[in-house]
Design a protein around this motif. Structure first.
Motif, mmCIF file in Angstrom:
data_model
loop_
_atom_site.group_PDB
_atom_site.id
_atom_site.type_symbol
_atom_site.label_atom_id
_atom_site.label_comp_id
_atom_site.label_asym_id
_atom_site.label_seq_id
_atom_site.Cartn_x
_atom_site.Cartn_y
_atom_site.Cartn_z
ATOM 1 N N ARG A 72 -7.540 -18.649 18.088
ATOM 2 C CA ARG A 72 -7.163 -19.754 16.474
ATOM 3 C C ARG A 72 -7.889 -21.031 16.382
ATOM 4 N NH1 ARG A 72 -2.441 -23.445 16.677
ATOM 5 N NH2 ARG A 72 -1.948 -23.467 19.390
ATOM 6 N N LEU A 73 -7.627 -21.093 15.072
ATOM 7 C CA LEU A 73 -8.575 -22.559 15.356
ATOM 8 C C LEU A 73 -8.270 -23.633 13.816
ATOM 9 C CD1 LEU A 73 -11.731 -23.426 15.178
ATOM 10 C CD2 LEU A 73 -11.788 -22.628 13.903
ATOM 11 N N THR A 74 -8.343 -24.890 14.494
ATOM 12 C CA THR A 74 -7.878 -26.051 13.942
ATOM 13 C C THR A 74 -9.163 -27.279 13.677
ATOM 14 O OG1 THR A 74 -6.867 -27.163 15.903
ATOM 15 C CG2 THR A 74 -5.048 -25.663 14.955
ATOM 16 N N PRO A 75 -8.951 -28.218 12.878
ATOM 17 C CA PRO A 75 -9.499 -28.451 12.587
ATOM 18 C C PRO A 75 -10.190 -29.428 13.824
ATOM 19 C CG PRO A 75 -8.466 -28.869 10.869
ATOM 20 C CD PRO A 75 -8.299 -28.139 12.053
ATOM 21 N N THR A 76 -9.253 -28.905 14.848
ATOM 22 C CA THR A 76 -9.989 -29.914 16.343
ATOM 23 C C THR A 76 -9.413 -29.442 17.500
ATOM 24 O OG1 THR A 76 -7.462 -30.688 16.609
ATOM 25 C CG2 THR A 76 -8.488 -32.602 15.152
ATOM 26 N N THR A 77 -9.457 -28.013 17.167
ATOM 27 C CA THR A 77 -9.620 -27.314 19.015
ATOM 28 C C THR A 77 -9.369 -25.547 17.946
ATOM 29 O OG1 THR A 77 -8.059 -28.844 19.770
ATOM 30 C CG2 THR A 77 -7.665 -26.665 20.573
ATOM 31 N N LEU A 78 -10.077 -25.202 19.171
ATOM 32 C CA LEU A 78 -10.513 -23.745 19.491
ATOM 33 C C LEU A 78 -9.367 -23.166 20.553
ATOM 34 C CD1 LEU A 78 -12.031 -20.753 18.616
ATOM 35 C CD2 LEU A 78 -13.849 -21.626 19.638
ATOM 36 N N TRP A 79 -8.595 -23.057 19.760
ATOM 37 C CA TRP A 79 -8.170 -21.220 21.354
ATOM 38 C C TRP A 79 -8.580 -20.039 21.022
ATOM 39 C CZ3 TRP A 79 -4.337 -24.466 24.281
ATOM 40 C CH2 TRP A 79 -4.002 -25.498 23.889
ATOM 41 N N GLN A 80 -8.275 -20.118 22.391
ATOM 42 C CA GLN A 80 -8.879 -18.625 22.871
ATOM 43 C C GLN A 80 -8.148 -17.733 24.315
ATOM 44 O OE1 GLN A 80 -13.986 -18.217 21.624
ATOM 45 N NE2 GLN A 80 -11.558 -16.510 21.094
ATOM 46 N N GLY A 81 -7.030 -17.074 23.685
ATOM 47 C CA GLY A 81 -5.624 -16.753 24.848
ATOM 48 C C GLY A 81 -5.071 -18.231 25.248
ATOM 49 N N ARG A 82 -5.337 -18.564 26.367
ATOM 50 C CA ARG A 82 -4.392 -20.210 26.568
ATOM 51 C C ARG A 82 -5.485 -21.490 26.617
ATOM 52 N NH1 ARG A 82 -0.438 -18.902 31.078
ATOM 53 N NH2 ARG A 82 -2.433 -19.168 32.088
ATOM 54 N N GLU A 83 -6.691 -20.802 26.195
ATOM 55 C CA GLU A 83 -7.803 -21.822 27.006
ATOM 56 C C GLU A 83 -7.590 -22.672 25.211
ATOM 57 O OE1 GLU A 83 -12.009 -22.104 28.923
ATOM 58 O OE2 GLU A 83 -11.403 -20.777 29.185
#
Length: 148
Positions: A72-83
């Motif tokens: 999941r990618l938001t304008p502030t954070t890239l989530w890869q799994g739980r990281e």
């Protein structure tokens, strides 16, 4: 894809959809119907228990995939799994080589099977490996996130 108080999601891969949850019950239904069609003794309770057991096992599998293989990618954070990885830490997305021993985002030793890797250079000049099913879509979404 926003709701009250949440950021816009620029890219999303759920890891797994709900369709695999139907496999076990459908298998049990086919088994029961084959007993009915063949005219032998039927075992509705046994087939119900088989369907429920397979549903339980598959639900654990789907839950794990949705938790550990979601991107999941938001304008502030890239989530890869739980990281999570802050987008502001990403210095370069294109033409980054993947050195041997680069850290894989998401906590695994390697990029998950059936996923492609996307090397990212961070602000401290280290290289990490992001991953997605559609790397080009993730790359363009990362460019959009870095612009905003």
């Amino acid at each position: 894809m926003t709701s009250a108080g949440e950021e816009t999601v620029l890219y999303k891969e759920p890891g797994s959809g709900p369709a695999p949850l139907l496999w076990g019950p459908l298998f049990a239904l086919v088994g029961f119907l084959s007993e009915v069609v063949l005219g032998g003794p039927t075992h509705p309770l046994a087939w119900t228990l088989v369907g429920l057991a397979l549903l339980a096992l598959t639900s654990v599998w789907v839950y794990a995939r949705r938790r550990f293989l979601a991107v999941r990618l938001t304008p502030t954070t890239l989530w890869q799994g739980r990281e999570p990885l802050a987008v502001q830490r990403i210095a370069e997305v294109d033409d980054v080589g993947a050195p041997v021993g680069a850290t894989v985002l998401g906590g695994g030793w390697t990029v998950p099977r059936k996923y492609d890797e996307l090397p990212l250079r961070l602000d401290d000049d280290s290289v990490v490996l992001a991953w997605a099913m559609d790397v080009e879509a993730l790359r363009s979404a990362l460019h959009e996130a870095r612009r905003s």
